[in-house]
Design a protein around this motif. Structure first.
Motif, PDB file in Angstrom:
ATOM      1  N   THR A 292      74.528 -12.774  25.987  1.00 40.16           N
ATOM      2  CA  THR A 292      75.757 -12.015  26.245  1.00 40.16           C
ATOM      3  C   THR A 292      76.258 -11.338  24.974  1.00 40.16           C
ATOM      4  N   ALA A 293      76.031 -11.957  23.815  1.00 39.89           N
ATOM      5  CA  ALA A 293      76.410 -11.310  22.559  1.00 39.89           C
ATOM      6  C   ALA A 293      75.570 -10.054  22.329  1.00 39.89           C
ATOM      7  N   ARG A 294      74.284 -10.099  22.674  1.00 42.58           N
ATOM      8  CA  ARG A 294      73.430  -8.910  22.557  1.00 42.58           C
ATOM      9  C   ARG A 294      73.961  -7.776  23.425  1.00 42.58           C
ATOM     10  N   ASP A 295      74.346  -8.100  24.647  1.00 42.46           N
ATOM     11  CA  ASP A 295      74.892  -7.075  25.540  1.00 42.46           C
ATOM     12  C   ASP A 295      76.185  -6.497  24.962  1.00 42.46           C
ATOM     13  N   PHE A 296      76.997  -7.340  24.398  1.00 45.89           N
ATOM     14  CA  PHE A 296      78.254  -6.890  23.797  1.00 45.89           C
ATOM     15  C   PHE A 296      77.985  -5.954  22.629  1.00 45.89           C
ATOM     16  N   ILE A 297      77.006  -6.294  21.793  1.00 46.40           N
ATOM     17  CA  ILE A 297      76.661  -5.451  20.635  1.00 46.40           C
ATOM     18  C   ILE A 297      76.214  -4.074  21.093  1.00 46.40           C
ATOM     19  N   ARG A 298      75.419  -4.018  22.154  1.00 44.31           N
ATOM     20  CA  ARG A 298      74.944  -2.719  22.662  1.00 44.31           C
ATOM     21  C   ARG A 298      76.091  -1.842  23.132  1.00 44.31           C
ATOM     22  N   GLN A 299      77.161  -2.439  23.611  1.00 41.33           N
ATOM     23  CA  GLN A 299      78.293  -1.667  24.126  1.00 41.33           C
ATOM     24  C   GLN A 299      79.214  -1.162  23.023  1.00 41.33           C
ATOM     25  N   ARG A 300      79.047  -1.632  21.787  1.00 37.87           N
ATOM     26  CA  ARG A 300      79.941  -1.260  20.690  1.00 37.87           C
ATOM     27  C   ARG A 300      79.214  -0.361  19.698  1.00 37.87           C
TER      28      ARG A 300
END
Length: 325
Positions: A113-121
């Protein structure tokens, strides 16, 4: 493409009209000195000379087009954003190996989920802090999100001493934002337990964050109570034991309250993904796109082609003894 001097383009009509007016009559073929003037050879010579006749007019048309200064544009877009600097503080204590987030453990789901969050920022600087019994900075604030993701993948249980030093993890993340000059600075603190190690207690870390204007979002993962945890037994290999794990929800809520953030509770992978999405929506900065255009003048290139065509025309006229009637 654009034309710097578009009023020169009507001159192309004048060139076309002059070319039509001065065209060679079809019944008066060009004279060719080195071939026969009748039969098959004469027809070949005529076909070879006729294209040559139009070269001066094509060259003149290109010169007129060059006068109009055609320009090819290259667009460059620069994104200007107010910017959000975010430190991700991730618990890597042994309790994160609990498998109540089946089919993966808590740490694996947290990293995904942290990887997904990084992609969105994409336009924000992000950093990464890991903590267990001690805390360390895994990656400073950066816009290189590929490198950040690789460093996130390198986190695993056992990289730090056993224990859960929530206060140290928070203080380390806040220290990573100390030199930031962006208006919005955020820590996302994810843990599954209660503070039991470290020289700084969680609420002291929260006061430090508040003093520096850092907002803290706290995320408590896991259900608490008795949860399945894998254990490596030297005799029978890996087996699963049911272990009681206590959580300190009240402290995490207080950290969020003191810093102006929010507290979240994730009891399954879907809930954790939804929490990161909620944080992503809360900490969105306006982005202002500024577009630049750089134009390259094609006129010199057209003049070069026109000169080449004239050279071909003159060479052909000399070689074939070509003449206008």
């Amino acid at each position: 493409m654009r034309w710097e001097i578009p009023w020169a383009l009507p001159l192309l009509l004048l060139v076309a009209w002059l070319g039509w007016r001065t065209r060679r009559p079809a019944e008066r073929p060009a004279a060719v000195l080195w071939v026969r003037t009748a039969g098959f050879g004469s027809r070949l010579a005529t076909l070879a000379v006729r294209p040559l006749e139009v070269l001066p007019w094509v060259a003149l048309a290109l010169a007129v087009a060059a006068i109009a200064r055609p320009q090819q544009g290259v667009r460059q877009t620069e994104t200007e954003t107010r910017g959000v600097d975010i430190e991700l503080a991730l618990d890597i204590s042994p309790s994160m190996a609990a498998e109540d987030f089946r089919p993966s453990n808590r740490l694996a789901v947290a990293k995904q989920t942290a990887r997904d969050f990084i992609r969105q920022r994409a336009h924000d600087r992000l950093g990464l802090v890991a903590f267990a019994g001690t805390a360390f900075s895994q990656c400073p604030l950066t816009l290189d999100h590929d490198a950040l993701t690789e460093l996130l993948e390198g986190l695993d249980i056992g990289l730090a001493e056993d224990g859960t030093a929530i206060g140290m993890g928070l203080a380390t993340a806040v220290a990573g934002l100390k030199e930031s000059r962006t208006p919005s600075r955020v820590v996302v603190l994810l843990t599954d337990g209660q503070n039991n190690r470290g020289a700084i207690d969680p609420l002291t870390g929260a006061d430090l964050a508040r003093a520096l204007g850092v907002k803290v979002y706290t995320v408590l993962v896991g259900r608490g109570g008795v949860v399945p945890v894998p254990v490596d037994d030297p005799l029978v290999g890996r087996r699963t034991e049911m272990v009681r794990m206590d959580v300190d929800e009240e402290t995490l809520r207080e950290i969020a309250r003191r810093t102006g953030g929010r507290f979240f509770r994730a009891v399954d992978p879907a809930a954790l993904a939804g929490i990161y999405s909620a944080i992503d929506r809360l900490e969105r900065a306006p982005i202002h796109a500024i577009e630049y255009r750089e134009y390259f003048d094609l006129g010199p290139a057209l003049l070069g082609v026109a000169a080449l065509l004239l050279a071909v025309y003159l060479l052909g006229s000399t070689t074939w003894a070509f003449r206008l009637p």
